[in-house]
Scaffold this motif. Structure first.
Motif, PDB file in Angstrom:
ATOM      1  N   LEU A 183     -35.396 -34.601 -12.296  1.00 12.51           N
ATOM      2  CA  LEU A 183     -34.836 -35.413 -11.225  1.00 12.51           C
ATOM      3  C   LEU A 183     -33.345 -35.630 -11.460  1.00 12.51           C
ATOM      4  N   ILE A 184     -32.527 -35.426 -10.407  1.00 12.99           N
ATOM      5  CA  ILE A 184     -31.068 -35.561 -10.529  1.00 12.99           C
ATOM      6  C   ILE A 184     -30.559 -36.702  -9.653  1.00 12.99           C
ATOM      7  N   VAL A 185     -30.991 -36.743  -8.406  1.00 11.40           N
ATOM      8  CA  VAL A 185     -30.647 -37.834  -7.483  1.00 11.40           C
ATOM      9  C   VAL A 185     -31.947 -38.533  -7.105  1.00 11.40           C
ATOM     10  N   ASP A 186     -31.941 -39.874  -7.198  1.00  5.17           N
ATOM     11  CA  ASP A 186     -33.202 -40.618  -7.174  1.00  5.17           C
ATOM     12  C   ASP A 186     -33.228 -41.699  -6.098  1.00  5.17           C
ATOM     13  N   GLY A 228     -18.276 -43.094  -8.951  1.00  2.00           N
ATOM     14  CA  GLY A 228     -19.115 -43.129 -10.135  1.00  2.00           C
ATOM     15  C   GLY A 228     -18.677 -42.056 -11.111  1.00  2.00           C
ATOM     16  N   GLU A 229     -19.193 -42.130 -12.335  1.00  2.00           N
ATOM     17  CA  GLU A 229     -18.831 -41.166 -13.364  1.00  2.00           C
ATOM     18  C   GLU A 229     -19.447 -39.798 -13.083  1.00  2.00           C
ATOM     19  N   SER A 230     -18.928 -38.773 -13.776  1.00  2.00           N
ATOM     20  CA  SER A 230     -19.527 -37.444 -13.706  1.00  2.00           C
ATOM     21  C   SER A 230     -20.985 -37.525 -14.152  1.00  2.00           C
ATOM     22  N   GLY A 231     -21.854 -36.834 -13.436  1.00  2.00           N
ATOM     23  CA  GLY A 231     -23.271 -36.881 -13.748  1.00  2.00           C
ATOM     24  C   GLY A 231     -24.031 -37.925 -12.960  1.00  2.00           C
ATOM     25  N   SER A 232     -23.315 -38.695 -12.126  1.00  2.00           N
ATOM     26  CA  SER A 232     -23.982 -39.729 -11.332  1.00  2.00           C
ATOM     27  C   SER A 232     -24.718 -39.159 -10.124  1.00  2.00           C
ATOM     28  N   GLY A 233     -24.339 -37.948  -9.698  1.00  2.00           N
ATOM     29  CA  GLY A 233     -24.994 -37.334  -8.545  1.00  2.00           C
ATOM     30  C   GLY A 233     -24.192 -37.378  -7.263  1.00  2.00           C
ATOM     31  N   TYR A 286     -24.828 -44.380  -9.896  1.00  2.00           N
ATOM     32  CA  TYR A 286     -25.041 -44.292 -11.337  1.00  2.00           C
ATOM     33  C   TYR A 286     -26.404 -43.670 -11.598  1.00  2.00           C
ATOM     34  N   ALA A 287     -26.425 -42.599 -12.397  1.00  5.38           N
ATOM     35  CA  ALA A 287     -27.676 -41.942 -12.790  1.00  5.38           C
ATOM     36  C   ALA A 287     -28.556 -41.625 -11.584  1.00  5.38           C
ATOM     37  N   GLY A 288     -27.919 -41.127 -10.523  1.00  3.78           N
ATOM     38  CA  GLY A 288     -28.684 -40.643  -9.383  1.00  3.78           C
ATOM     39  C   GLY A 288     -29.055 -41.653  -8.335  1.00  3.78           C
ATOM     40  N   GLY A 297     -21.002 -45.440 -24.395  1.00  5.56           N
ATOM     41  CA  GLY A 297     -22.082 -44.534 -24.044  1.00  5.56           C
ATOM     42  C   GLY A 297     -21.745 -43.621 -22.886  1.00  5.56           C
ATOM     43  N   SER A 298     -22.771 -42.973 -22.352  1.00  4.72           N
ATOM     44  CA  SER A 298     -22.574 -42.026 -21.255  1.00  4.72           C
ATOM     45  C   SER A 298     -23.714 -42.149 -20.248  1.00  4.72           C
ATOM     46  N   VAL A 299     -23.546 -41.492 -19.106  1.00  3.76           N
ATOM     47  CA  VAL A 299     -24.522 -41.574 -18.022  1.00  3.76           C
ATOM     48  C   VAL A 299     -25.797 -40.833 -18.410  1.00  3.76           C
TER      49      VAL A 299
END
Length: 554
Positions: free
Chosen positions: A13-16, A32-37, A212-214, A256-258
């Motif tokens: 799962l990438i975008v939630d 949002g940060e890289s990796g947020s979707g 954030y995180a998808g 930390g990171s996403v």
């Protein structure tokens, strides 16, 4: 356009479950940060997801469901009713076609030259000769204008702009953003702006959604969010934004990171990085709830006020009067183009000198001359120890560490190879170099592909410091980094204590880094002096124009 319960998955799962709406005449920012979707959400809205990814949920345009539609349906919408403007115009423009041909193709049946020129003029290109030029013959800002003209030529109802100004200098960035805003107002067009630059989003947008995180964790009017963020993640991002108005004693990034969306689908995605987290945050996923109309948050708690990091002493570096670098009358031409027209500057031991200016001002040419990568036509470059090899005297940190680190080598091998080029006496081990830049010794076994952008830049800094150089050239070292990662990297560079030439187009960043400032325009120094003196009371019109283009800090 209305996006509802959007989920994107590949191997995981990438975008939630993203809900987002953009109305006509409205600009909505997605930050949002890289990796947020963010970018994948935009691509799903344009029907351009990469192969191997699948989207579920709903993407509605005027009551018509697009998600799951056949490609011919998307083709009838994409480029006509919905247009996409990307970060890199080279990804949108065919190098074999002229600027006018790109616009004519989008006009679809209205391909007369007068209409092409009118569309180019709409984005500030008044010279008819530009229509006959190819992308490689144009500056970065001009290429982005052509890409914008092509995206707008079919009169779309929605423009999706994905990081459209990240690679541009402040003045050109401001011009492009104002062009988008002006066209939007004239046409009543909706704009979905994807960016990691909170200053841009908060200045340009009517509403901002923080991903954030998808998932979306906060949404609302930027003025309200800037004063009182309702989610700790938003507060953390805002606290990391640098300002051109004053130098902060400490630059604070989020630790930390996403995480991957799949890892936190049943909990608060931000809990592991949040100073306000309680046990209940890890046991349930907080819903995106309404605080009041048009003000949403996915936090269970009341967010503490943002802490202001007041201006303080420069840092712990000791600046002396002896020059590590002295450049005098440096000239460099490329054909008829004068890249450097007699530039002079010096850097004292322990000092950071910022070099700022727009695209084509000569910043990078100056840096490459000092590094020995470009031979100047005239002038002198004097280093502190002319007997010592240049690579031991001067090292560089480039903008994109992914292109400067060998992808086949582990971090440990890269650092060991670099350290072997330095003096034997006092040589640092790989573990010591990693500790110096705030990375654990275990990272020695990783390869660049297994690191985040900020971690790769830390490795690049460690490699540059491994030979214990007298001078560090930093050429846009944080331009491609998220605001939180940027804060960590800048704070690291402030702590290393090495003399630096810091090249950037970002005046807010250079305010945090430089003791003195040199402003370049068309290859000439137009102003120089103490950083606070130059930025607080600029004497030259060009410096004033650069400052006027800096987005306000939220």
């Amino acid at each position: 356009m209305r996006i509802s319960e959007l989920r994107i998955s590949g191997s995981g799962l990438i975008v939630d479950g993203v809900d987002l709406e953009v109305s006509g005449g409205e600009t909505v920012g997605l930050v949002g940060e890289s990796g947020s979707g963010k970018s994948l959400t935009a691509r799903a809205a344009a029907g351009l997801l990469p192969k191997g990814l699948r989207a579920t949920g709903s993407v509605m345009l005027d009551g018509r469901e697009l998600l799951g539609a056949r490609e011919r349906v998307w083709r009838s919408v994409r480029g006509t009713r919905v247009s996409l403007l990307m970060q890199d115009p080279f990804a949108m423009l065919n190098p074999l076609r002229t600027a006018g041909a790109h616009v004519a193709e989008s006009l679809r049946g209205r391909q007369d030259r007068a209409e092409v020129l009118r569309r180019l003029a709409e984005v500030g290109i008044d010279d008819p000769a530009v229509a006959g030029r190819h992308p490689f013959q144009l500056s970065g800002g001009m290429r982005q204008r052509v890409a914008l003209a092509a995206a707008l030529a079919a009169d779309p109802e929605l423009l999706i702009a994905d990081e459209p100004t990240t690679a541009l200098d402040a003045t050109t960035q401001h011009e492009i953003l104002m062009l988008i805003k002006g066209v939007q107002r004239a046409r009543g067009m909706g704009v979905l702006l994807i960016t990691h630059d909170l200053r841009v989003a908060f200045e340009l947008c009517d509403r901002v959604a923080v991903m954030y995180a998808g998932r979306v964790v906060e949404q609302g009017p930027p003025a309200e969010m800037g004063k009182a963020p309702a989610h700790p993640y938003t507060a953390g991002l805002l606290a990391a934004v640098p300002t051109a108005g004053r130098r902060l004693h400490r630059l604070v990034g989020i630790r930390g990171s996403v995480p991957a969306a799949a890892e936190v689908s049943a909990t608060c995605a931000f809990a592991a990085r949040c100073d306000q987290a309680t046990p209940e945050c890890a046991h349930a996923r907080p819903p995106l709830r309404e605080l009041r109309p048009d003000r949403l948050t996915a936090c269970l708690h009341e967010v503490r006020p943002r802490i202001s990091v007041e201006e303080g002493p420069r840092d712990r570096r000791r600046v002396t009067d002896d020059a590590v670098l002295r450049v005098t009358g440096l000239r460099k031409t490329y054909g008829a183009h004068v890249a450097l027209g007699g530039v002079s500057l010096h850097v004292n031991r322990g000092e950071t000198v910022g070099v700022v200016g727009g695209s084509g001002s000569g910043k990078t040419t100056l840096a490459r001359c000092v590094l020995g990568l470009v031979r100047p036509d005239a002038g002198t470059i004097e280093l502190a120890d002319p007997v010592r090899p240049r690579h031991r005297l001067v090292q560089c940190v480039f903008q994109d560490p992914s292109t400067s680190l060998n992808p086949a080598l582990t971090v440990g091998a890269t650092l060991a190879e670099a350290a072997a080029q330095g003096p034997e006496e006092g040589r640092l081990t790989v573990a010591e170099l990693l500790e110096l830049v705030g990375l654990p010794a275990s990272y020695a076994g990783r390869r660049p592909a297994g690191l985040s952008g900020g971690e790769r830049q830390r490795v690049a800094i460690a490699r540059a410091l491994s030979v214990r150089p007298a001078l560090l050239i930093c050429d846009e070292p944080v331009a491609s980094l998220d605001v939180s990662v940027q804060a960590h990297v800048l704070e690291l560079l402030r702590e290393v204590g090495t003399s630096m030439v810091f090249v950037t187009h970002d005046l807010a960043v250079v305010r945090q880094m430089a003791d003195r400032l040199v402003v370049l325009s068309r290859g000439e120094v137009v102003e120089s002096g103490g950083t606070a003196e130059v930025l607080d009371a600029p004497a030259h019109g060009y410096t004033r124009s650069l400052l006027a283009s800096v987005p306000a800090t939220p």
